[in-house]
Scaffold this active site. Structure first.
Site, PDB file in Angstrom:
ATOM      1  N   GLU A  82      -4.781  -3.683  10.311  1.00 45.23           N
ATOM      2  CA  GLU A  82      -5.323  -3.180   8.843  1.00 45.23           C
ATOM      3  C   GLU A  82      -6.739  -3.044   8.878  1.00 45.23           C
ATOM      4  OE1 GLU A  82      -2.836  -5.319   9.320  1.00 45.23           O
ATOM      5  OE2 GLU A  82      -1.521  -5.439   7.633  1.00 45.23           O
ATOM      6  N   GLY A  91       2.301  -4.649   7.603  1.00 41.67           N
ATOM      7  CA  GLY A  91       3.437  -5.129   6.954  1.00 41.67           C
ATOM      8  C   GLY A  91       4.657  -5.632   7.877  1.00 41.67           C
ATOM      9  N   ALA A 148       3.564  -1.098   5.916  1.00 45.82           N
ATOM     10  CA  ALA A 148       3.663  -0.749   4.600  1.00 45.82           C
ATOM     11  C   ALA A 148       3.522   0.875   4.361  1.00 45.82           C
ATOM     12  CB  ALA A 148       2.671  -1.188   3.605  1.00 45.82           C
ATOM     13  N   GLU A 167       3.967  -8.689   9.569  1.00 49.71           N
ATOM     14  CA  GLU A 167       4.205  -9.655   8.466  1.00 49.71           C
ATOM     15  C   GLU A 167       5.303  -9.982   7.805  1.00 49.71           C
ATOM     16  OE1 GLU A 167       1.001  -7.483   6.121  1.00 49.71           O
ATOM     17  OE2 GLU A 167       0.145  -9.436   6.098  1.00 49.71           O
TER      18      GLU A 167
END
Ligand code: NAI
Length: 711
Positions: A128, A105, A66, A108
């Site tokens: 994270e 992300g 992200a 993910e």
């Protein structure tokens, strides 16, 4: 047709719809990427000729995840979760081809694809936790479905990426690709269609194992050291446990937990440090690039503790080094120390012997200062003595081409004064390395009054070459870090000893707060004589309130220099590192307290921590007010990366903000009443407290006030 100006491009190669993420430098999944991917998916699935979708990336990595800048605002465009839903529910199979890094992300996104291929050099991870965040785009729900709860918990708690081979053995990727990833991925897609392979939504898989208490405590235990004082790990456990629920329920639990983690103090602090580290290398009115030639050869004067470490740092970065010392024996010692340091890295499996041979071959020694002349920069690291350093710098100045940088590794002396000992003070600055110089993260760059901007630009480049975090400091006693340590933190620790605390109590209390090592153990490790020498120089120029390090200085007088002599604030047995309490030191402290009329009492741990940290914050505010540090966030970087201040508390100035500056100022006044006038809030602290402001706001206002430097 693909449009190179876009963050995502879409092409059709026969029946393969190819979506390519192209958002340099790290393919962050920002709004443009998410929107582009959603559009491309719509286009692909609307075309009946497209039988399979391939998601790939331009550049050297799949995606680093992200865009952190979006975390604090309102998210625009489709969310990553919506995008994943579209992928997972697509009527045709979706394949991810992972090169380089797939992190956070980025991974993910790949977890929501139906098939995953990874190049053999790829690394996959969910880092994270290092920012105090629980993965919130299905990571805690899809990863356990693919590799099991236990392995997923381990991966999320460690935050470290795993290799493609490891990912394959865990079942995270379907194939590891040795050759060209793009060609192999297209081949895989074609074969898949040929074999009638359809979509394979990860959400439909069953989690093969459950987390029982013994697995959880084992996993937490394995990371206990790295996660000391932290709370994110308990949230991670909760989220991974929810993976055994039906997917929709589990994902809702994850979302709630991830939001909770995002709003936590811990995460705000860790993200603050993350951004502060990226900001610290940017300096007002300093050009991006210096006019100096690339740094290939480095001369270091003084082959002691620091000189050796600095030499290794440059050799590790592929540069040639000449170590100069006027003492032949020091050079011989230096060769042995460097060899044995490298040997222990080989033993621990960190580097290979060939690499060591190559690096040591880049370091040569000389007893002649004239050997400096062929170097691109020179760094002085002789004893901490003003007159000696002035002599060495002045000699260097005459032997060394006048446009090249001369740095001193002094830890406290005035750079301006040292620079003035040369005919070219513009090229003189401080490069303050930390022990061990080859492994420590921080480099304090100290700007004297006459140091030129070009010299600072070169120094910032040096930090990049060495992969160190640079903070630029103004010129004043101890710069940013040592000034706060000596005048604030350590000084208060000594005062507490005189008032009745024991070294082990002070150390334990601050270690409990989160410091890697308490102040007295740090002193013993570095050598009590180092501080004493610094203070002797300091007293020649400035006075300090009494008592000021009476204990450490007396220990030095007694030859109790710390670990290196087996005795300091503590005893050390047989060259070991275990700090053992020493009744002799207790007695010495009692005597020194009596001589000064200080009444001893029982002191609580809370008071120890509060006083040491308040003193640290207050000198931090002074350092800002005097312009020694230009940003509160720089002070936080210095303390978290160079002095062991707990990162999850964000550094001393961020921590002060979380306490509230009005509270901090009130407590300082309280200690003034109790302990005397040496407790006094810094002007800046009082001002900000009065305005109900914070150091963070102060940073922001200053940033706005500073004109952007001309390109
Ligand atoms: P050290 O005592 O280990 O080494 C100093 C070396 O300089 C010795 O090998 C000595 O022979 C050599 N030397 C002395 N005069 C010389 C001359 N005229 N020409 C060539 N070589 C000469 O000292 P250390 O600990 O490495 O410190 C060096 C500098 O780094 C000092 O300014 C110190 O304040 C600073 N520093 C030290 C740190 C520490 O924790 N040891 C941390 C950061 C900075």
């Amino acid at each position: 047709m693909s449009d190179p100006s876009k963050a995502v491009t879409y092409d059709e190669l026969g029946f393969v719809g190819k979506i390519r993420i192209d958002n340099p430098p790290v393919n962050a999944l920002n709004r443009e990427v998410r929107t582009g991917m959603a559009e491309a998916l719509t286009q692909a699935t609307a075309n009946p000729r497209v039988k399979v979708v391939l998601i790939t990336s331009a550049g050297s990595m799949f995606s680093a995840g992200a865009d952190l800048k979006e975390f604090d605002g309102q998210l625009a465009g489709p969310s990553l979760q919506q995008l994943q839903e579209t992928i997972e529910m697509a009527p045709v199979p979706v394949v991810a081809a992972i090169s380089g890094l797939a992190l956070g992300g980025g991974l993910e996104l790949a977890l929501a694809c139906h098939y995953r291929l990874a190049h053999k050099s790829a690394k996959l991870g969910l880092p994270e936790i290092t920012l105090g965040i629980v993965p919130g785009a299905g990571g805690t729900q899809r990863l356990p479905r693919l590799i099991g709860s236990r392995a997923a918990l381990e991966m999320i708690l460690s935050g470290a990426p795993i290799t493609a081979a490891d990912a394959k053995s865990k079942g995270l990727v379907d194939e590891v690709i040795e050759g060209d990833l793009h060609d192999s991925a297209i081949k895989f897609c074609k074969q898949l269609v040929h074999d009638g392979g359809g979509p394979r939504p990860t959400r439909d898989l069953t989690v093969p194992d459950r987390l029982d208490e013994s697995v959880i405590s084992e996993a937490l235990g394995a990371h206990a050291r790295a996660l000391r004082g932290r709370t994110t790990q308990t949230l991670v456990v909760e989220a991974v446990k929810a993976a055994t629920l039906p997917f929709a329920q589990g994902i809702a639990v994850e979302a709630a937990i991830a939001n909770k983690s995002l709003a936590s103090r811990e995460s705000l602090a860790l993200r603050h440090v993350f951004f502060a580290e990226r900001e610290s290398g940017k300096v007002e009115a300093v050009p991006e690039r210096s006019t100096q030639p690339e740094i290939e050869r480095v001369a270091i004067v003084g082959a002691g503790t620091m000189g050796n470490g600095i030499a290794m740092a440059f050799a590790d970065a592929g540069r040639s080094v000449t170590l100069i010392d006027n003492d032949e024996a020091a050079l011989t010692r230096s060769r042995d120390i460097i060899r044995s340091n490298y040997a222990s890295s080989v033993k621990r499996g960190r580097i290979r012997q060939e690499t060591v041979d190559e690096r040591t071959s880049r370091i040569s020694g000389s007893t002649k200062l004239s050997a400096v002349s062929s170097a691109d920069i020179a760094i002085e690291a002789v004893f901490e003595d003003m007159d000696l350093k002035k002599r060495v710098l002045s000699d260097l100045d005459s032997l060394f081409p006048s446009e090249r940088l001369i740095a001193t590794n002094t830890s406290t002396l005035s750079i301006t004064e040292l620079g003035r000992a040369t005919a070219h003070p513009g090229r003189v600055l401080g490069l303050h390395f930390f022990v061990p110089a080859h492994a420590s993260k921080l480099l304090e760059i100290v700007r004297g009054k006459e140091t030129s901007s070009d010299t600072i630009a070169t120094a910032l480049h040096v930090a990049k070459v060495l992969k160190k975090i640079a903070v630029v400091s103004g010129d004043g006693f101890g710069f940013i870090g040592n000034r706060m340590m000596l005048d604030g933190y350590f000084r208060e620790a000594e005062q507490l000893l005189l008032e009745g605390a024991s070294p082990q109590q002070v150390d334990a209390a601050l270690e409990q707060f989160g410091f890697a090592m308490g102040p007295q153990r740090v002193s013993d490790l570095g050598g009590n004589d180092v501080g004493t020498k610094v203070r002797l120089q300091l007293y020649k120029r400035e006075s300090r309130p009494d008592p000021y390090f009476v204990i450490a200085d007396r220990l030095t007088e007694l030859g109790r220099l710390g670990q290196k002599t087996g005795r300091g604030f503590y005893r050390y047995q047989d060259g070991g590192r275990d700090a053992l309490p020493d009744p002799e030191v207790e007695k010495l402290i009692e005597t020194l307290a009596r001589e000064r009329g200080i009444a001893r009492r029982k002191i609580g741990d809370e008071e120890i921590v509060e006083r040491c940290i308040l003193a640290l914050i207050n000198v931090g505010a002074l350092v800002l007010e005097e312009g020694i540090a230009s940003r509160a966030s720089d002070v936080d970087v210095v303390w978290t990366s160079g002095y062991g201040f707990p990162r999850h508390l964000g550094g001393p100035m961020f921590y002060a903000d979380t306490l509230g500056l009005a509270h901090v100022a009130r407590r300082i006044w309280h200690y003034q009443e109790k302990l005397g006038p040496y407790w006094r809030p810094a002007g800046l602290l009082e001002k900000l407290a009065g305005e109900n402001s914070s150091f963070e706001q102060w940073d922001r206002q200053r940033k706005r006030a500073i004109p952007t430097p001309a390109a």
